[in-house]
Design a protein around this motif. Sequence first.
Motif, PDB file in Angstrom:
ATOM      1  N   LYS A  93      -6.023  -8.323  12.108  1.00 12.64           N
ATOM      2  CA  LYS A  93      -5.052  -8.287  13.198  1.00 12.64           C
ATOM      3  C   LYS A  93      -4.010  -7.200  12.960  1.00 12.64           C
ATOM      4  O   LYS A  93      -3.473  -7.064  11.859  1.00 12.64           O
ATOM      5  N   ILE A  94      -3.722  -6.441  14.009  1.00  8.60           N
ATOM      6  CA  ILE A  94      -2.782  -5.329  13.945  1.00  8.60           C
ATOM      7  C   ILE A  94      -1.553  -5.685  14.775  1.00  8.60           C
ATOM      8  O   ILE A  94      -1.675  -6.005  15.962  1.00  8.60           O
ATOM      9  N   LYS A  95      -0.372  -5.589  14.166  1.00  8.92           N
ATOM     10  CA  LYS A  95       0.844  -6.012  14.853  1.00  8.92           C
ATOM     11  C   LYS A  95       1.947  -4.953  14.838  1.00  8.92           C
ATOM     12  O   LYS A  95       3.091  -5.252  15.158  1.00  8.92           O
ATOM     13  N   SER A  96       1.603  -3.735  14.491  1.00  7.71           N
ATOM     14  CA  SER A  96       2.580  -2.650  14.570  1.00  7.71           C
ATOM     15  C   SER A  96       1.903  -1.394  15.101  1.00  7.71           C
ATOM     16  O   SER A  96       0.699  -1.190  14.913  1.00  7.71           O
ATOM     17  N   ILE A  97       2.692  -0.536  15.755  1.00  4.11           N
ATOM     18  CA  ILE A  97       2.161   0.711  16.289  1.00  4.11           C
ATOM     19  C   ILE A  97       1.676   1.607  15.148  1.00  4.11           C
ATOM     20  O   ILE A  97       0.661   2.309  15.281  1.00  4.11           O
ATOM     21  N   ALA A  98       2.372   1.590  14.032  1.00  4.92           N
ATOM     22  CA  ALA A  98       1.968   2.420  12.889  1.00  4.92           C
ATOM     23  C   ALA A  98       0.567   2.025  12.409  1.00  4.92           C
ATOM     24  O   ALA A  98      -0.286   2.893  12.166  1.00  4.92           O
ATOM     25  N   GLU A  99       0.326   0.722  12.264  1.00  2.81           N
ATOM     26  CA  GLU A  99      -1.000   0.265  11.844  1.00  2.81           C
ATOM     27  C   GLU A  99      -2.047   0.586  12.909  1.00  2.81           C
ATOM     28  O   GLU A  99      -3.187   0.951  12.587  1.00  2.81           O
ATOM     29  N   LEU A 100      -1.679   0.431  14.164  1.00  2.00           N
ATOM     30  CA  LEU A 100      -2.597   0.751  15.254  1.00  2.00           C
ATOM     31  C   LEU A 100      -3.008   2.216  15.197  1.00  2.00           C
ATOM     32  O   LEU A 100      -4.201   2.548  15.330  1.00  2.00           O
ATOM     33  N   ASN A 101      -2.053   3.113  14.989  1.00  2.00           N
ATOM     34  CA  ASN A 101      -2.371   4.534  14.963  1.00  2.00           C
ATOM     35  C   ASN A 101      -3.220   4.914  13.757  1.00  2.00           C
ATOM     36  O   ASN A 101      -4.068   5.808  13.841  1.00  2.00           O
TER      37      ASN A 101
ATOM     38  N   GLY B 283     -11.402   8.370  14.937  1.00  2.00           N
ATOM     39  CA  GLY B 283     -11.462   9.685  15.550  1.00  2.00           C
ATOM     40  C   GLY B 283     -10.749   9.780  16.877  1.00  2.00           C
ATOM     41  O   GLY B 283     -11.008  10.679  17.685  1.00  2.00           O
ATOM     42  N   SER B 284      -9.821   8.861  17.109  1.00  2.00           N
ATOM     43  CA  SER B 284      -9.093   8.815  18.367  1.00  2.00           C
ATOM     44  C   SER B 284      -7.689   9.381  18.202  1.00  2.00           C
ATOM     45  O   SER B 284      -7.079   9.273  17.126  1.00  2.00           O
ATOM     46  N   ALA B 285      -7.179   9.957  19.271  1.00  2.00           N
ATOM     47  CA  ALA B 285      -5.764  10.307  19.298  1.00  2.00           C
ATOM     48  C   ALA B 285      -4.930   9.035  19.190  1.00  2.00           C
ATOM     49  O   ALA B 285      -5.415   7.928  19.467  1.00  2.00           O
ATOM     50  N   THR B 286      -3.701   9.192  18.784  1.00  2.00           N
ATOM     51  CA  THR B 286      -2.826   8.040  18.585  1.00  2.00           C
ATOM     52  C   THR B 286      -1.989   7.778  19.828  1.00  2.00           C
ATOM     53  O   THR B 286      -1.954   8.580  20.758  1.00  2.00           O
ATOM     54  N   VAL B 287      -1.319   6.624  19.830  1.00  2.00           N
ATOM     55  CA  VAL B 287      -0.469   6.254  20.951  1.00  2.00           C
ATOM     56  C   VAL B 287       0.983   6.585  20.617  1.00  2.00           C
ATOM     57  O   VAL B 287       1.356   6.704  19.447  1.00  2.00           O
ATOM     58  N   ALA B 288       1.775   6.725  21.633  1.00  2.00           N
ATOM     59  CA  ALA B 288       3.184   7.056  21.429  1.00  2.00           C
ATOM     60  C   ALA B 288       3.985   5.813  21.057  1.00  2.00           C
ATOM     61  O   ALA B 288       3.578   4.675  21.314  1.00  2.00           O
ATOM     62  N   GLY B 289       5.148   6.040  20.460  1.00  2.00           N
ATOM     63  CA  GLY B 289       6.060   4.948  20.173  1.00  2.00           C
ATOM     64  C   GLY B 289       5.948   4.430  18.760  1.00  2.00           C
ATOM     65  O   GLY B 289       5.191   4.937  17.924  1.00  2.00           O
ATOM     66  N   ASP B 290       6.746   3.387  18.485  1.00  2.00           N
ATOM     67  CA  ASP B 290       6.700   2.731  17.184  1.00  2.00           C
ATOM     68  C   ASP B 290       7.094   1.275  17.389  1.00  2.00           C
ATOM     69  O   ASP B 290       7.195   0.796  18.510  1.00  2.00           O
ATOM     70  N   GLY B 291       7.268   0.554  16.317  1.00  2.00           N
ATOM     71  CA  GLY B 291       7.653  -0.847  16.437  1.00  2.00           C
ATOM     72  C   GLY B 291       6.452  -1.771  16.462  1.00  2.00           C
ATOM     73  O   GLY B 291       5.393  -1.466  15.916  1.00  2.00           O
TER      74      GLY B 291
END
Length: 286
Positions: free
Chosen positions: A217-225, A232-240
């Motif tokens: 389970k991923i619960k932060s934008i940093a871990e998601l990116n 091989g995907s671009a990352t999403v904007a933001g943090d938190g």
Amino acid sequence: MSRFRHFAAIDWSGAVGARQRGIAVALCSAGAHAPTLIVPEGGWSRTRALDWLRKEMPADTLVGLDLGPSLPFVDRGAFFPGWSETPPDARALWALIERICAHDPHLAASSFVDHPEAAHHFRRHGNRKGKYFEGRGRLRVTEEAQRLQGLNPYSNLNLVGAAQVGKSSLTGMRVLHRLSGTLPIWPFDESRAGSLVVEIYTSVAALAAGRRKGRTKIKSIAELNTALATLGSATVAGDGVIDDHSSDAIVSAAWLRVAADRPELWQPPALTAQLARTEGWTFGVT
């Protein structure tokens, strides 16, 4: 090159009510752009998600639904041994659930859960175990294969606990029934062109994205990116922070984009013609 031009993942919910906060939908196109969340005004309902699948989803989309499209069959030669109405295959199972739940609002499946014959096979709230429910519950062949991959699948006959997927699966079967003739569903249908529905297990996508077993389970934008970059995907904007329904959908959409061209995922050795009619299979499980 994949026949698909778009990739979508839907984290599903079997919760009661007109709106389900547990439903999340992510979509990406071929290439490397990050998947985006689709959030309709007022939020998602199961009916709204069905409408999106039938009328709004882009053409040539591989869409993964995080739900079980069927129940165990092969282990006992029937979905519901001892019940004269036990269906012969998955499509008949979907039709039976739809008929019994015809008056349940919001594509719920409460009437099937409490049906006097079906209930014998479920574990329900209040520690009510049907007389045919044993141990942790029966598993489909694909779920046994998930266990061999180090995952921890739950029986679709277990309707109790935070990790249960039974209610999501039963409500999802009403959706699959209503998709018949509109969208092909793998492996129950053969399809060589256009959009296609597959069953996914979001933990499979998370592991492919570098997450560890037991911590998918991923619960932060940093871990998601970090997970998106691994795929091989671009990352999403933001943090938190981010809720895990949304992150599950985003990571799974990105994973479908890279997994769709792997022929071995479409031809798992254990997937027989009988399973393709009765239990189905989880895409990505080999």
